[in-house]
Design an enzyme around this catalytic site. Structure first.
Site, mmCIF file in Angstrom:
data_model
loop_
_atom_site.group_PDB
_atom_site.id
_atom_site.type_symbol
_atom_site.label_atom_id
_atom_site.label_comp_id
_atom_site.label_asym_id
_atom_site.label_seq_id
_atom_site.Cartn_x
_atom_site.Cartn_y
_atom_site.Cartn_z
ATOM 1 N N LYS A 87 18.206 108.498 106.764
ATOM 2 C CA LYS A 87 18.398 108.846 105.360
ATOM 3 C C LYS A 87 19.716 108.272 104.817
ATOM 4 O O LYS A 87 19.855 108.035 103.627
ATOM 5 C CB LYS A 87 18.388 110.358 105.173
HETATM 6 C C1 LIG Z 1 12.824 111.779 106.820
HETATM 7 C C2 LIG Z 1 12.564 111.385 108.196
HETATM 8 C C3 LIG Z 1 11.336 110.818 108.591
HETATM 9 C C4 LIG Z 1 10.204 110.629 107.617
HETATM 10 O O1 LIG Z 1 10.480 109.670 106.620
HETATM 11 P P1 LIG Z 1 9.617 109.638 105.282
HETATM 12 O O2 LIG Z 1 10.283 108.638 104.427
HETATM 13 O O3 LIG Z 1 9.702 111.027 104.722
HETATM 14 O O4 LIG Z 1 8.236 109.280 105.656
HETATM 15 C C5 LIG Z 1 11.198 110.427 109.898
HETATM 16 N N1 LIG Z 1 12.167 110.617 110.805
HETATM 17 C C6 LIG Z 1 13.354 111.168 110.470
HETATM 18 C C7 LIG Z 1 14.381 111.362 111.521
HETATM 19 C C8 LIG Z 1 13.601 111.558 109.157
HETATM 20 O O5 LIG Z 1 14.775 112.101 108.839
#
Ligand SMILES: *Cc1c(COP(=O)(O)O)cnc(C)c1O
Length: 495
Positions: free
Chosen positions: A113
């Site tokens: 993120k």
């Molecule tokens: C948010 C997240 C995901 C999923 O990503 P999306 O964009 O919501 O599909 C997968 N793995 C981790 C560690 C995340 O923080």
């Protein structure tokens, strides 16, 4: 380039406005009117470039009301060596000749993120300037664990912004929770919700569309926006790392320019894999987009049948950031695959609200089949994959990345496809010490942050500095609400 809503094409706004709004008033997602194409020459130019240069060049194609120099400045700040523990920012690690792993967790909060949430506050601050906005923006976030921390870290003490994060009370890991409740900054707030991620996300969406709350906040000098992946400013920085990974593979002689590569993405809200779809649509030589889910396998079924049906049990798993039954960003994909048919998308979304279910047209089904492959991995498979990666490949991966690695192998076994494949690693294993320790055959000796030291001494892999520092931090927040009380929490926060 202009942006419009997936539910209303008559809306035409600039990128700055789209990033400022976060979500369209009609409930739709703000989406670029066209997807720019990149040439092989464009890619060749990016091969020797730094991550920051690649980011500026790619984002400039979409953000035509920002200059490339401006974007380069933002990229320099966002992906600064102070914040990322590797100069490569998003390094590609080779597992074997046709398997590579794109590591996206080298930022300040150890989850992918950060790739977008170190960038979004800068795009948003610039958007406030560009649009002459005088009010303070309040970012409302629903998080399944990683977004909340990454968003607070990005927005902490950014002028003219406030940020309020809601997370499911028993739906995040101990370390994720500690990361959030110890967050510093005068403009941040955190609250847990009795319920799961979908409850928190629905609550936030409800507040967004509540006219009377909006009016009250406006009178107090605030307006609401989003840092969830419904905001275009979240998706765009993610397009960059797929292009960057491709350039790295070419630069390092693992791929010849023009050869296809598959991406396998651990998926929750469909933001990360949607960014890969845009990269493919822009002209990056991408073969299959492999969508990996945990036991919450609503997307696996959808990609196989064309029927999206959220009426199923919700599972709390060891990959909590993928514990999602309503994948918001699918709406952008449907919009594109329907030939940008806003009425058709509106219809699907109405059915989803009313019946929790919809079936897409045959035309969309055919494209889904061509573009994507969906698979899921249960808890056992996740743990086994972490164990075998550690023992056989000397590679410590987290629970989410393990889901991707497992589904990638399922895909290969079923199709026999030998195309070079990059699976995406979205979090540091140190965010999920408890499960990772068990998966590599160890018995966790204690709980939470204490396990960081144990995992480090067992594996010999250095833990991220910021996670180790959590130990000494004081908890600043202990607010908790029923889902019906979220409105009150927001009104209190923005007094
Ligand atoms: C948010 C997240 C995901 C999923 O990503 P999306 O964009 O919501 O599909 C997968 N793995 C981790 C560690 C995340 O923080």
């Amino acid at each position: 380039m202009k942006y419009y809503s997936t539910r209303d094409k008559s809306l035409h706004i600039d990128a700055a406005e789209a990033i400022k709004m976060g979500l369209s008033r009609d409930g739709g997602l703000l989406t670029p009117c066209e997807i720019p194409r990149i040439s092989e020459d464009f890619l060749k130019e990016l091969v020797p470039a730094t991550y920051q240069e690649r980011a500026a060049k790619v984002m400039a194609l979409y953000l035509t009301d920002y200059s490339e120099a401006e974007l380069k400045g933002f990229a320099d700040n966002a992906y600064d060596p102070d914040k990322f523990d590797t100069a490569a920012v998003a390094p590609v690690r080779t597992v074997n000749e046709n398997t590579h792993c794109l590591e996206l967790w080298h930022g300040p909060t150890s989850a992918f993120k950060d790739m977008a949430l170190q960038m979004l506050p800068q795009l948003l601050s610039a958007a406030l300037r560009k649009t002459g906005e005088k009010k303070t923006v309040c970012i409302l976030v629903a998080t399944s664990g990683d977004t909340g921390k990454a968003a607070m870290e990005g927005f902490s003490d950014v002028p003219q912004t406030r940020i309020m994060v809601f997370y499911p009370k028993n739906g995040v890991s101990a370390i994720q929770e500690l990361q959030m409740v110890t967050q510093e900054g005068q403009n941040v707030g955190v609250c847990s919700v009795v319920g799961n991620f979908d409850d928190a996300q629905s609550g936030v969406k409800r507040i967004f569309s509540d006219v009377s709350i909006r009016k009250t906040l406006e009178d107090r000098g605030f307006f609401l926006s989003s840092a969830n992946s419904i905001n275009w400013g979240r998706i765009l920085p993610q397009v960059v790392y797929y292009i960057s990974a491709y350039c790295d593979l070419v630069r390092d002689g693992k791929l010849t320019m023009g050869d296809p590569v598959n991406f396998c993405v651990p998926t929750g809200n469909f933001g990360d894999i949607l960014a890969a779809y845009y990269a493919k649509k822009m002209g990056l030589p991408v073969g299959k987009l492999i969508c990996a889910s945990n036991c919450n396998d609503v997307l696996t079924d959808f990609l196989r049948t064309g029927i999206y049906d959220r009426n199923r049990p919700f599972h709390t798993t060891m990959s909590p950031s993928m514990d999602i039954l309503i994948s918001s960003n699918l709406e952008r994909l449907l919009f594109d695959l329907s030939g940008q048919n806003d009425a058709e998308v509106r219809g699907y979304m109405e059915q989803l609200t009313k019946e929790g279910k919809y079936e897409v047209s045959d035309a969309i089904k055919a494209q889904l089949k061509e573009l994507f492959w969906g698979g899921c991995c249960d808890e056992n498979g996740t743990a086994t994959t972490i164990g075998s990666y550690y023992k056989d490949k000397n590679y410590l991966i987290d629970t989410h990345s393990a889901v991707a690695a497992d589904v990638m192998e399922q895909y290969r076994a079923e199709t026999g496809d030998k195309t070079v494949t990059v699976f995406v690693s979205t979090a540091s294993p140190y965010k999920f010490c408890n499960h990772v320790l068990k998966a590599v055959g160890e018995t966790p000796v204690s709980q939470g942050v204490e396990l960081i030291d144990q995992l480090q001494s067992v594996s010999g892999v250095a833990a991220p500095r910021r996670l180790k520092e959590l130990k000494g931090k004081t908890r600043r927040f202990d607010l908790c609400t029923e889902k019906t009380g979220m409105d009150g929490v927001v009104l209190d926060f923005l007094k």
